[in-house]
Design a protein around this motif. Structure first.
Motif, mmCIF file in Angstrom:
data_model
loop_
_atom_site.group_PDB
_atom_site.id
_atom_site.type_symbol
_atom_site.label_atom_id
_atom_site.label_comp_id
_atom_site.label_asym_id
_atom_site.label_seq_id
_atom_site.Cartn_x
_atom_site.Cartn_y
_atom_site.Cartn_z
ATOM 1 N N GLY A 274 32.765 36.239 41.446
ATOM 2 C CA GLY A 274 33.603 35.125 41.026
ATOM 3 C C GLY A 274 34.190 35.289 39.639
ATOM 4 O O GLY A 274 35.018 34.481 39.214
ATOM 5 N N LEU A 275 33.784 36.345 38.935
ATOM 6 C CA LEU A 275 34.254 36.568 37.567
ATOM 7 C C LEU A 275 35.457 37.503 37.497
ATOM 8 O O LEU A 275 36.075 37.631 36.453
ATOM 9 C CB LEU A 275 33.121 37.166 36.717
ATOM 10 C CG LEU A 275 31.838 36.335 36.608
ATOM 11 C CD1 LEU A 275 30.762 37.141 35.878
ATOM 12 C CD2 LEU A 275 32.092 35.021 35.904
ATOM 13 N N PHE A 276 35.804 38.148 38.606
ATOM 14 C CA PHE A 276 36.788 39.231 38.569
ATOM 15 C C PHE A 276 38.219 38.721 38.472
ATOM 16 O O PHE A 276 38.632 37.815 39.193
ATOM 17 C CB PHE A 276 36.647 40.101 39.820
ATOM 18 C CG PHE A 276 37.514 41.330 39.796
ATOM 19 C CD1 PHE A 276 37.155 42.438 39.046
ATOM 20 C CD2 PHE A 276 38.702 41.369 40.510
ATOM 21 C CE1 PHE A 276 37.947 43.566 39.008
ATOM 22 C CE2 PHE A 276 39.505 42.495 40.483
ATOM 23 C CZ PHE A 276 39.131 43.596 39.738
ATOM 24 N N VAL A 277 38.979 39.315 37.534
ATOM 25 C CA VAL A 277 40.425 39.087 37.396
ATOM 26 C C VAL A 277 41.104 40.448 37.454
ATOM 27 O O VAL A 277 40.815 41.319 36.631
ATOM 28 C CB VAL A 277 40.770 38.379 36.056
ATOM 29 C CG1 VAL A 277 42.285 38.314 35.863
ATOM 30 C CG2 VAL A 277 40.172 36.986 36.022
ATOM 31 N N PRO A 278 42.007 40.678 38.410
ATOM 32 C CA PRO A 278 42.609 42.013 38.565
ATOM 33 C C PRO A 278 43.348 42.449 37.308
ATOM 34 O O PRO A 278 44.019 41.654 36.647
ATOM 35 C CB PRO A 278 43.573 41.829 39.741
ATOM 36 C CG PRO A 278 43.074 40.631 40.476
ATOM 37 C CD PRO A 278 42.474 39.731 39.435
ATOM 38 N N LEU A 279 43.212 43.737 36.986
ATOM 39 C CA LEU A 279 43.986 44.326 35.909
ATOM 40 C C LEU A 279 45.408 44.575 36.410
ATOM 41 O O LEU A 279 45.593 45.135 37.489
ATOM 42 C CB LEU A 279 43.368 45.661 35.475
ATOM 43 C CG LEU A 279 42.178 45.569 34.530
ATOM 44 C CD1 LEU A 279 41.365 46.860 34.570
ATOM 45 C CD2 LEU A 279 42.626 45.274 33.110
ATOM 46 N N GLU A 280 46.385 44.144 35.624
ATOM 47 C CA GLU A 280 47.788 44.306 36.004
ATOM 48 C C GLU A 280 48.384 45.448 35.194
ATOM 49 O O GLU A 280 48.294 45.439 33.973
ATOM 50 C CB GLU A 280 48.569 43.011 35.774
ATOM 51 C CG GLU A 280 47.983 41.856 36.585
ATOM 52 C CD GLU A 280 48.516 40.501 36.119
ATOM 53 O OE1 GLU A 280 49.357 40.486 35.209
ATOM 54 O OE2 GLU A 280 48.072 39.499 36.668
#
Length: 283
Positions: A274-280
Motif C-alpha cells: 500500500g506504500l508503493f508509488v510508481p517512479l515516472e
C-alpha cells in the motif's frame, strides 16, 4: 576475549536502539517533544556504533536544476569534493533558460550524468526520473541521496552518513542541515533534513518514488518510508553533525505550501504494497 566483549556490547547497543525506536514511533502521536528527544538520543547512541563497512559503497546523488546559474557550480563542486569518492551524480535540468546548462557541461567528470527535459516537469517528476535512471544502471548504487542546486554539502556529508548505517535494519539517515542566508551563508538555524535523507536502495525498490500531484511530496515520502520501517522493524535515524548548508530562499517551494498541501495521506494501516508509488521516467 576483548573481541567477544566488544561484539556483545555492540549487539546490546543495537537491540537497545531498536527498542527505543519502537517506543519513539509510538510516542510521536502522543507527544512530539518526547519523540524528538528519543530520536536524538537513539541517534547519538547509534553514532557510537558507526561502521566502516560501507566505505566502498556506491552512492547515487541526484540534483534537479532550473535557472540555477548563480549557485549550481558551488553545489556540484561540493559533491566532487566529498571525502567519499565512490558516487554518481545525476542532474536533471528542467528547461533552464539561463547559463545553467553551460555550467553543468563545463564539468568533465565521468561520474556526472546530465539530462535536459523537453518540457518543464517540476521537481518531483524530475527526482523520480533521476532515481529511475540510477535504479536501471548496471553499476547499481547501494545508497541514494540528493542535494539541491542552491545548496552546499560539507566534505564529510556522504562518508558520515554511510558510517551511521551501523546495521542492516537502518534504512535511512536524515542529515542535519544548516539553514543559511542565501547570499552571505551566515547560519540561521539547523534541523533534520527530509529530502536530503540517505536511503538504502531497497527503500525506492519497495515504495517507489514521489507523488507528483502534491507539493510537499518529500514529507509524504518520509511518511511512507517511516511506515515501511515500522512494518519491517527497521529504523530511520539522524546524523549528529550538520552535513549540508541549505540556502534560505525567500521564494522556496516550502514557503509556498498551503494547508491543503500538508494534508498527507494516512499510511498508518498500510502494508508494504500500500506504500508503493510508481517512479515516472518520461522525458
Amino acid at each position: 576475549m576483548t573481541v567477544f566483549r566488544d561484539f556483545i556490547r555492540r549487539r546490546l547497543a543495537v537491540l537497545h536502539i531498536r527498542l527505543l525506536y519502537q517506543i519513539a514511533s509510538f510516542s510521536e502521536p502522543l507527544h512530539l517533544g518526547t519523540y524528538w528527544y528519543l530520536m536524538k538520543s537513539i541517534s547519538r547512541k547509534n553514532s557510537r556504533c558507526s561502521t566502516d563497512a560501507n566505505q566502498k559503497a556506491l552512492v547515487h546523488v541526484h540534483m534537479t536544476a532550473f535557472n540555477a546559474e548563480h549557485t549550481i557550480e558551488q553545489a556540484i563542486k561540493s559533491v566532487i569534493n566529498q571525502n567519499h569518492q565512490n558516487w554518481n551524480l545525476v542532474i536533471i535540468d528542467d528547461c533552464s533558460s539561463d547559463q545553467t546548462p553551460q555550467i553543468i557541461r563545463s564539468f568533465q567528470d565521468s561520474r556526472i550524468t546530465y539530462f535536459v527535459r523537453t518540457e518543464n516537469q517540476r521537481q518531483w517528476a524530475n527526482r523520480n526520473m533521476a532515481i529511475s535512471i540510477s535504479l536501471k544502471q548496471s553499476s547499481k548504487p547501494d545508497f541514494f541521496t540528493s542535494i539541491d542546486a542552491d545548496d552546499i554539502a560539507k566534505p564529510n556529508w556522504l562518508s558520515n552518513s554511510l558510517e551511521l548505517f551501523a546495521t542492516d535494519s537502518i534504512i535511512g539517515i536524515r542529515p542535519l542541515i544548516e539553514r543559511v542566508n542565501y547570499t552571505t551563508l551566515q547560519p540561521l538555524w539547523s534541523a533534520p533534513a527530509c529530502q536530503q535523507t540517505m536511503w538504502r536502495r531497497e527503500v525506492y525498490e519497495t515504495i517507489g518514488g514521489y507523488r507528483t500531484e502534491i507539493a510537499a511530496s518529500d514529507s509524504d515520502f518520509m511518511n511512507r518510508a517511516r511506515r515501511l520501517a515500522i512494518v519491517n522493524r527497521q529504523q530511520i535515524l539522524l546524523s549528529t553533525e550538520k552535513l549540508q548548508l541549505m540556502r534560505n530562499h525567500p521564494n522556496s517551494w516550502s514557503k509556498q505550501y498551503t494547508h491543503k498541501d500538508k494534508l498527507f495521506k494516512d499510511y498508518s494501516r498500510s502494508s508494504n504494497n500500500g506504500l508503493f508509488v510508481p517512479l515516472e521516467c518520461q522525458n
